[in-house]
Write a protein that holds these residues in place. Structure first.
Motif, PDB file in Angstrom:
ATOM      1  N   UNK A   7       0.812  -1.233   0.000  1.00  0.00           N
ATOM      2  CA  UNK A   7       0.000   0.000   0.000  1.00  0.00           C
ATOM      3  C   UNK A   7       0.838   1.273   0.000  1.00  0.00           C
ATOM      4  N   UNK A   8       2.001   1.217   0.637  1.00  0.00           N
ATOM      5  CA  UNK A   8       2.883   2.386   0.646  1.00  0.00           C
ATOM      6  C   UNK A   8       3.437   2.646  -0.750  1.00  0.00           C
ATOM      7  N   UNK A   9       3.884   1.578  -1.416  1.00  0.00           N
ATOM      8  CA  UNK A   9       4.420   1.730  -2.770  1.00  0.00           C
ATOM      9  C   UNK A   9       3.342   2.222  -3.736  1.00  0.00           C
ATOM     10  N   UNK A  10       2.098   1.758  -3.525  1.00  0.00           N
ATOM     11  CA  UNK A  10       1.027   2.114  -4.446  1.00  0.00           C
ATOM     12  C   UNK A  10       0.506   3.540  -4.212  1.00  0.00           C
ATOM     13  N   UNK A  11       0.981   4.179  -3.132  1.00  0.00           N
ATOM     14  CA  UNK A  11       0.692   5.603  -2.948  1.00  0.00           C
ATOM     15  C   UNK A  11       1.630   6.471  -3.781  1.00  0.00           C
ATOM     16  N   UNK A  15       6.759   5.012 -11.294  1.00  0.00           N
ATOM     17  CA  UNK A  15       8.203   5.034 -11.567  1.00  0.00           C
ATOM     18  C   UNK A  15       9.002   5.289 -10.302  1.00  0.00           C
ATOM     19  N   UNK A  16       8.489   6.152  -9.429  1.00  0.00           N
ATOM     20  CA  UNK A  16       9.167   6.404  -8.151  1.00  0.00           C
ATOM     21  C   UNK A  16       9.177   5.141  -7.315  1.00  0.00           C
ATOM     22  N   UNK A  17       8.045   4.436  -7.283  1.00  0.00           N
ATOM     23  CA  UNK A  17       7.970   3.190  -6.524  1.00  0.00           C
ATOM     24  C   UNK A  17       8.960   2.168  -7.061  1.00  0.00           C
ATOM     25  N   UNK A  18       9.079   2.097  -8.378  1.00  0.00           N
ATOM     26  CA  UNK A  18      10.018   1.158  -8.996  1.00  0.00           C
ATOM     27  C   UNK A  18      11.448   1.435  -8.548  1.00  0.00           C
ATOM     28  N   UNK A  19      11.827   2.702  -8.563  1.00  0.00           N
ATOM     29  CA  UNK A  19      13.191   3.069  -8.169  1.00  0.00           C
ATOM     30  C   UNK A  19      13.428   2.820  -6.680  1.00  0.00           C
ATOM     31  N   UNK A  20      12.399   3.003  -5.865  1.00  0.00           N
ATOM     32  CA  UNK A  20      12.538   2.722  -4.434  1.00  0.00           C
ATOM     33  C   UNK A  20      12.701   1.234  -4.171  1.00  0.00           C
ATOM     34  N   UNK A  21      11.946   0.425  -4.896  1.00  0.00           N
ATOM     35  CA  UNK A  21      12.047  -1.038  -4.723  1.00  0.00           C
ATOM     36  C   UNK A  21      13.419  -1.538  -5.169  1.00  0.00           C
ATOM     37  N   UNK A  22      13.837  -1.130  -6.347  1.00  0.00           N
ATOM     38  CA  UNK A  22      15.128  -1.604  -6.859  1.00  0.00           C
ATOM     39  C   UNK A  22      16.282  -1.051  -6.027  1.00  0.00           C
ATOM     40  N   UNK A 104       3.548   5.951 -16.888  1.00  0.00           N
ATOM     41  CA  UNK A 104       3.099   4.670 -16.364  1.00  0.00           C
ATOM     42  C   UNK A 104       1.951   4.912 -15.397  1.00  0.00           C
ATOM     43  N   UNK A 105       0.904   4.071 -15.519  1.00  0.00           N
ATOM     44  CA  UNK A 105      -0.318   4.295 -14.769  1.00  0.00           C
ATOM     45  C   UNK A 105      -0.852   2.970 -14.232  1.00  0.00           C
ATOM     46  N   UNK A 106      -1.251   2.979 -12.963  1.00  0.00           N
ATOM     47  CA  UNK A 106      -1.843   1.782 -12.356  1.00  0.00           C
ATOM     48  C   UNK A 106      -3.354   1.775 -12.576  1.00  0.00           C
ATOM     49  N   UNK A 107      -3.873   0.612 -12.923  1.00  0.00           N
ATOM     50  CA  UNK A 107      -5.310   0.391 -12.989  1.00  0.00           C
ATOM     51  C   UNK A 107      -5.624  -0.636 -11.898  1.00  0.00           C
ATOM     52  N   UNK A 108      -5.705  -0.168 -10.663  1.00  0.00           N
ATOM     53  CA  UNK A 108      -5.773  -1.093  -9.529  1.00  0.00           C
ATOM     54  C   UNK A 108      -7.039  -1.949  -9.549  1.00  0.00           C
ATOM     55  N   UNK A 109      -8.136  -1.394 -10.032  1.00  0.00           N
ATOM     56  CA  UNK A 109      -9.373  -2.176 -10.089  1.00  0.00           C
ATOM     57  C   UNK A 109      -9.246  -3.345 -11.051  1.00  0.00           C
ATOM     58  N   UNK A 110      -8.344  -3.234 -12.002  1.00  0.00           N
ATOM     59  CA  UNK A 110      -8.124  -4.294 -12.993  1.00  0.00           C
ATOM     60  C   UNK A 110      -6.841  -5.073 -12.749  1.00  0.00           C
ATOM     61  N   UNK A 319       7.106 -15.787 -18.089  1.00  0.00           N
ATOM     62  CA  UNK A 319       7.739 -14.579 -17.577  1.00  0.00           C
ATOM     63  C   UNK A 319       6.729 -13.729 -16.821  1.00  0.00           C
ATOM     64  N   UNK A 320       7.232 -13.022 -15.824  1.00  0.00           N
ATOM     65  CA  UNK A 320       6.408 -12.134 -15.004  1.00  0.00           C
ATOM     66  C   UNK A 320       6.828 -10.684 -15.213  1.00  0.00           C
ATOM     67  N   UNK A 321       5.885  -9.787 -15.056  1.00  0.00           N
ATOM     68  CA  UNK A 321       6.185  -8.368 -14.911  1.00  0.00           C
ATOM     69  C   UNK A 321       5.112  -7.703 -14.043  1.00  0.00           C
ATOM     70  N   UNK A 322       3.939  -7.462 -14.609  1.00  0.00           N
ATOM     71  CA  UNK A 322       2.902  -6.778 -13.846  1.00  0.00           C
ATOM     72  C   UNK A 322       2.445  -7.613 -12.654  1.00  0.00           C
ATOM     73  N   UNK A 323       2.318  -8.912 -12.819  1.00  0.00           N
ATOM     74  CA  UNK A 323       1.960  -9.792 -11.712  1.00  0.00           C
ATOM     75  C   UNK A 323       2.971  -9.742 -10.594  1.00  0.00           C
ATOM     76  N   UNK A 324       4.239  -9.578 -10.962  1.00  0.00           N
ATOM     77  CA  UNK A 324       5.319  -9.457  -9.991  1.00  0.00           C
ATOM     78  C   UNK A 324       5.140  -8.192  -9.156  1.00  0.00           C
ATOM     79  N   UNK A 325       4.659  -7.125  -9.785  1.00  0.00           N
ATOM     80  CA  UNK A 325       4.444  -5.859  -9.097  1.00  0.00           C
ATOM     81  C   UNK A 325       3.231  -5.943  -8.169  1.00  0.00           C
ATOM     82  N   UNK A 326       2.158  -6.563  -8.640  1.00  0.00           N
ATOM     83  CA  UNK A 326       0.943  -6.638  -7.829  1.00  0.00           C
ATOM     84  C   UNK A 326       1.021  -7.703  -6.740  1.00  0.00           C
ATOM     85  N   UNK A 327       1.671  -8.819  -7.024  1.00  0.00           N
ATOM     86  CA  UNK A 327       1.688  -9.942  -6.078  1.00  0.00           C
ATOM     87  C   UNK A 327       2.959 -10.010  -5.233  1.00  0.00           C
ATOM     88  N   UNK A 328       4.041  -9.373  -5.694  1.00  0.00           N
ATOM     89  CA  UNK A 328       5.279  -9.380  -4.936  1.00  0.00           C
ATOM     90  C   UNK A 328       6.207 -10.527  -5.310  1.00  0.00           C
TER      91      UNK A 328
END
Length: 342
Positions: A7-11, A15-22, A104-110, A319-328
């Motif tokens: 939830x913190x990353x999704x606030x 792109x900022x969240x990506x750089x913080x994670x990496x 880059x834009x999140x569609x959290x409902x989807x 291969x994973x990408x978006x699922x990796x971001x949503x599921x961890x």
């Protein structure tokens, strides 16, 4: 653990969240014992997971798709998360900033993303140098996803692919020709039969160095018609490339639940809305070609069941990408464990 911090990353801006994670991954890797701790938490080591595809042996069939580590900056850290292979890029011959932000834009409902990054990268030479000096190179299969610069006319695109191919040849295990991103103007036109045959045949002619050749794969869009997929099957046979990655992001916006404010954004859509279509493409290619070539399945894998469906449809690897971001990062482990049980 990821559920607590997600939830913190999704606030944050994506792109900022990506750089913080990496950046966090790099920081942990520098701490004594940090790398081992991450490996212990996320890696499944079992010989039964080893998968041989296009002449390479993967320690497991779950990889990280291109786009997450465009500049080969985090490979050592990503190895510890249990991936069987990592695809860097898309890289281009010359550095380019990509499209204007936000892109880059999140569609959290989807449980989806829209991106129009535009092949932002530091250029192929930077990626090649970093790959040359990896600490954990012997533990991972690395793919190089290559594209053309935005300013390069399509008539000269083959030269960009040659430049990237030559620069990465000694430091990657396989190549992916990306002509299917919707975020570089005119790039998808290169999926047409004639220009695509020219690019792939040219690379195949160069694909031998000191007695060594590299598997070349083609990454295709999910928006191709069955007739165009038939052309892809013919092209793979005619050029002798190693296989196909199905699929890239889609330009479709059908069935989305998120706000139109977000869904109207231009770019490629990835995540759960792509699950069904990417599996359909995998199944069509596999059945219509009579399993003539390996397929790497990507698109909407958010669970072990999603990965198993791709494999059942005909994918040899996923291969994973978006699922990796949503599921961890635990998603890789869950998939590997499910494959072992099956």
């Amino acid at each position: 653990m990821y559920k607590l911090v997600k939830p913190l990353f999704f606030l944050m801006n994506p792109e900022v969240a990506h750089h913080n994670v990496t950046g966090g991954l790099k920081a942990i890797n520098k701490i004594w014992g940090g790398s081992k701790l991450v490996r212990t938490a996320f890696t499944v080591n079992n010989a039964a997971l080893k998968t041989q595809v296009f002449g390479l042996t993967f320690k497991n069939p779950v990889g990280l798709a291109a786009g997450f580590d465009k500049n080969a900056e985090y490979v050592d850290e990503l190895v510890d998360l249990g991936f069987g292979f990592i695809e860097i890029g898309t890289v281009t011959p010359r550095p380019q900033p990509g499209n204007e932000k936000p892109r880059m834009f999140r569609l959290t409902a989807d449980e989806a993303l829209i991106n129009r990054m535009g092949f932002n990268n530091l250029g192929v030479d930077v990626a090649a140098t970093r790959l040359k000096y990896l600490k954990k190179r012997e533990n991972i299969i690395i793919g190089g996803n290559i594209g053309k610069n935005k300013v390069t006319p399509n008539e000269q695109a083959v030269n960009d692919y040659i430049s990237c191919f030559d620069a990465l040849f000694d430091v990657v295990d396989y190549f992916v020709v990306n002509v299917s991103s919707p975020n570089t103007p005119g790039l998808r036109d290169l999926q047409e039969k004639e220009p695509l045959m020219h690019i792939l045949n040219t690379l195949q002619q160069r694909n031998l160095k000191n007695g060594v050749s590299r598997p070349i794969l083609l990454k295709i869009a999910p928006d191709l018609t069955n007739s165009q997929l038939d052309d892809i099957i013919e092209i793979v046979a005619a050029t002798g490339i190693a296989g196909v990655i199905a699929t890239n992001t889609t330009i479709s916006r059908d069935g989305l639940r998120s706000s139109p404010t977000v869904t109207k954004e231009m770019g490629g859509l990835s995540g759960k809305p792509l699950t069904k279509r990417s599996t359909e493409v995998i199944r069509y290619l596999s059945e219509k070609s009579n399993k003539a070539f390996p397929i790497i399945g990507v698109g909407g894998i958010h669970s072990a069941e999603d990965a198993q469906e791709k494999i059942a449809a005909g994918a040899s690897l996923v291969q994973l990408y978006t699922g990796f971001i949503y599921e961890g990062p635990a998603l890789v482990k869950r998939i590997c464990k499910a494959l072992l049980k099956k």
